[in-house]
Design a protein around this motif. Structure first.
Motif, PDB file in Angstrom:
ATOM      1  N   GLU A   1       0.659  -1.175  -0.060  1.00 27.65           N
ATOM      2  CA  GLU A   1       0.109  -0.189   0.070  1.00 27.65           C
ATOM      3  C   GLU A   1       0.953   1.443   0.029  1.00 27.65           C
ATOM      4  N   PRO A   2       0.313   2.278  -0.489  1.00 34.25           N
ATOM      5  CA  PRO A   2       1.291   3.494  -0.562  1.00 34.25           C
ATOM      6  C   PRO A   2       1.851   3.863   0.837  1.00 34.25           C
ATOM      7  N   ALA A   3       1.344   3.698   1.858  1.00 32.14           N
ATOM      8  CA  ALA A   3       2.103   4.231   3.292  1.00 32.14           C
ATOM      9  C   ALA A   3       3.076   2.975   3.532  1.00 32.14           C
ATOM     10  N   GLU A   4       3.065   1.856   3.004  1.00 31.66           N
ATOM     11  CA  GLU A   4       3.723   0.825   3.464  1.00 31.66           C
ATOM     12  C   GLU A   4       5.428   0.855   2.729  1.00 31.66           C
ATOM     13  N   TRP A   5       5.192   1.465   1.587  1.00 33.45           N
ATOM     14  CA  TRP A   5       6.772   1.989   1.205  1.00 33.45           C
ATOM     15  C   TRP A   5       7.704   2.503   1.916  1.00 33.45           C
ATOM     16  N   GLU A   6       7.166   3.152   3.242  1.00 33.78           N
ATOM     17  CA  GLU A   6       7.807   3.854   3.948  1.00 33.78           C
ATOM     18  C   GLU A   6       8.305   2.918   5.357  1.00 33.78           C
ATOM     19  N   THR A   7       7.687   1.650   5.139  1.00 32.95           N
ATOM     20  CA  THR A   7       7.843   0.861   6.375  1.00 32.95           C
ATOM     21  C   THR A   7       9.455   0.027   6.663  1.00 32.95           C
ATOM     22  N   PRO A   8       9.892   0.485   8.002  1.00 32.26           N
ATOM     23  CA  PRO A   8      11.197   0.136   8.091  1.00 32.26           C
ATOM     24  C   PRO A   8      11.418  -1.367   7.816  1.00 32.26           C
ATOM     25  N   VAL A   9      12.731  -1.704   7.304  1.00 33.85           N
ATOM     26  CA  VAL A   9      13.121  -2.935   6.826  1.00 33.85           C
ATOM     27  C   VAL A   9      14.512  -3.053   7.293  1.00 33.85           C
ATOM     28  N   ARG A  10      15.082  -4.237   7.647  1.00 33.87           N
ATOM     29  CA  ARG A  10      16.268  -4.665   8.017  1.00 33.87           C
ATOM     30  C   ARG A  10      17.424  -4.195   7.022  1.00 33.87           C
ATOM     31  N   PHE A  11      16.921  -4.511   5.855  1.00 27.41           N
ATOM     32  CA  PHE A  11      17.650  -4.142   4.760  1.00 27.41           C
ATOM     33  C   PHE A  11      18.555  -2.667   4.897  1.00 27.41           C
ATOM     34  N   ARG A  12      19.914  -2.521   4.924  1.00 29.24           N
ATOM     35  CA  ARG A  12      20.293  -1.275   4.773  1.00 29.24           C
ATOM     36  C   ARG A  12      19.676  -0.245   6.173  1.00 29.24           C
ATOM     37  N   ASP A  13      19.036  -0.771   7.066  1.00 27.14           N
ATOM     38  CA  ASP A  13      18.381  -0.136   7.917  1.00 27.14           C
ATOM     39  C   ASP A  13      17.463   0.977   7.099  1.00 27.14           C
ATOM     40  N   GLY A  14      16.777   0.739   6.092  1.00 25.71           N
ATOM     41  CA  GLY A  14      16.026   1.667   5.551  1.00 25.71           C
ATOM     42  C   GLY A  14      14.527   1.380   5.624  1.00 25.71           C
TER      43      GLY A  14
END
Length: 247
Positions: free
Chosen positions: A118-131
């Motif tokens: 979803e549009p807002a989920e593109w900003e969800t934190p992930v472990r990859f590169r702490d991004g």
């Protein structure tokens, strides 16, 4: 003078991922047993190694997006770089048909995972590169486009889009050695300055060749020309690839 590439929108990134995935499918669809076992453009790697790597990184990045939807996190590879390297060596020996099935499925899974955000989920934190999830999507774009060319079956950097090249150049800015600055002068385009040093090296050529050179890929003789203070010099050494996997 430009310094940072404009990031694609989420819609643009998804379109780019679908196009890159289609490119991988085109490559694997025409590979026979001899072609899979033949050397790739990467030293020491067969095309089978490249395909095994594409399979592994696509699955790993797919998991980053899938976990983001659940607000969970995990490392890029279970077992880190050592496990990643073992999987590539083992997977490289697969038959052409197995590569088509496994690599194609992993690429499709990855594109579907990012398409489901979803549009807002593109900003969800992930472990990859702490991004965030978008960073993983950009990484998938880089992996699919660059490694398609690494297969050495005819697709080269000359087919890379200007938007992809600008993104790749920006991503690879950390390869500029300390104390130096690279002033890229792409033919017909705006200058791009990379690095914060005072020792300027001017590098001129097609944008595609400049991006490929920064990525450590082969470019034809004279395709990237280096100057310092108006005098021709050898192309400078590059720092290491900005890896997201601890050594």
């Amino acid at each position: 003078m430009g310094t940072v590439a404009a990031a694609p929108t989420d819609t643009e990134l998804l379109a780019a991922l679908r196009a890159a995935a289609e490119g991988i499918h085109q490559e694997i669809g025409g590979l026979g047993e001899d072609a899979v076992a033949a050397p790739s453009e990467l030293p020491g790697w067969t095309r089978g190694h490249v395909l095994a790597h594409i399979e592994g990184i696509a699955a790993a990045l797919a998991r980053q997006a899938e976990l983001a939807r659940r607000h969970e996190q995990a490392d890029l590879y279970d077992g880190g770089k050592a496990a990643r390297d073992r999987a590539i060596e083992s997977g490289a020996r697969a038959s052409a048909e197995v590569h088509r099935r496994r690599t194609g499925a992993a690429v499709d899974r990855a594109v579907a995972a990012f398409a489901a955000l979803e549009p807002a989920e593109w900003e969800t934190p992930v472990r990859f590169r702490d991004g965030v999830a978008r960073d993983a999507g950009l990484a998938l774009w880089r992996e699919l486009v660059v490694h398609r060319s690494d297969l050495g079956t005819g697709c080269t950097q000359q087919e890379w889009t200007a938007g992809f090249c600008r993104h790749l150049v920006d991503f690879l800015a950390p390869r500029v050695p300390e104390g130096q600055a690279f002033v890229l002068r792409p033919e017909g385009g705006e200058q791009i300055r990379l690095g914060g040093g005072s020792d300027d090296v001017v590098l001129a050529g097609r944008l595609q060749d400049l991006a490929a050179w920064l990525a450590g890929r082969p470019v034809s003789h004279g395709a990237v020309r280096a100057e310092r203070d108006g005098q021709a010099v050898p192309r400078p050494e590059l720092g290491p690839w900005p890896s997201a996997i601890p050594a």
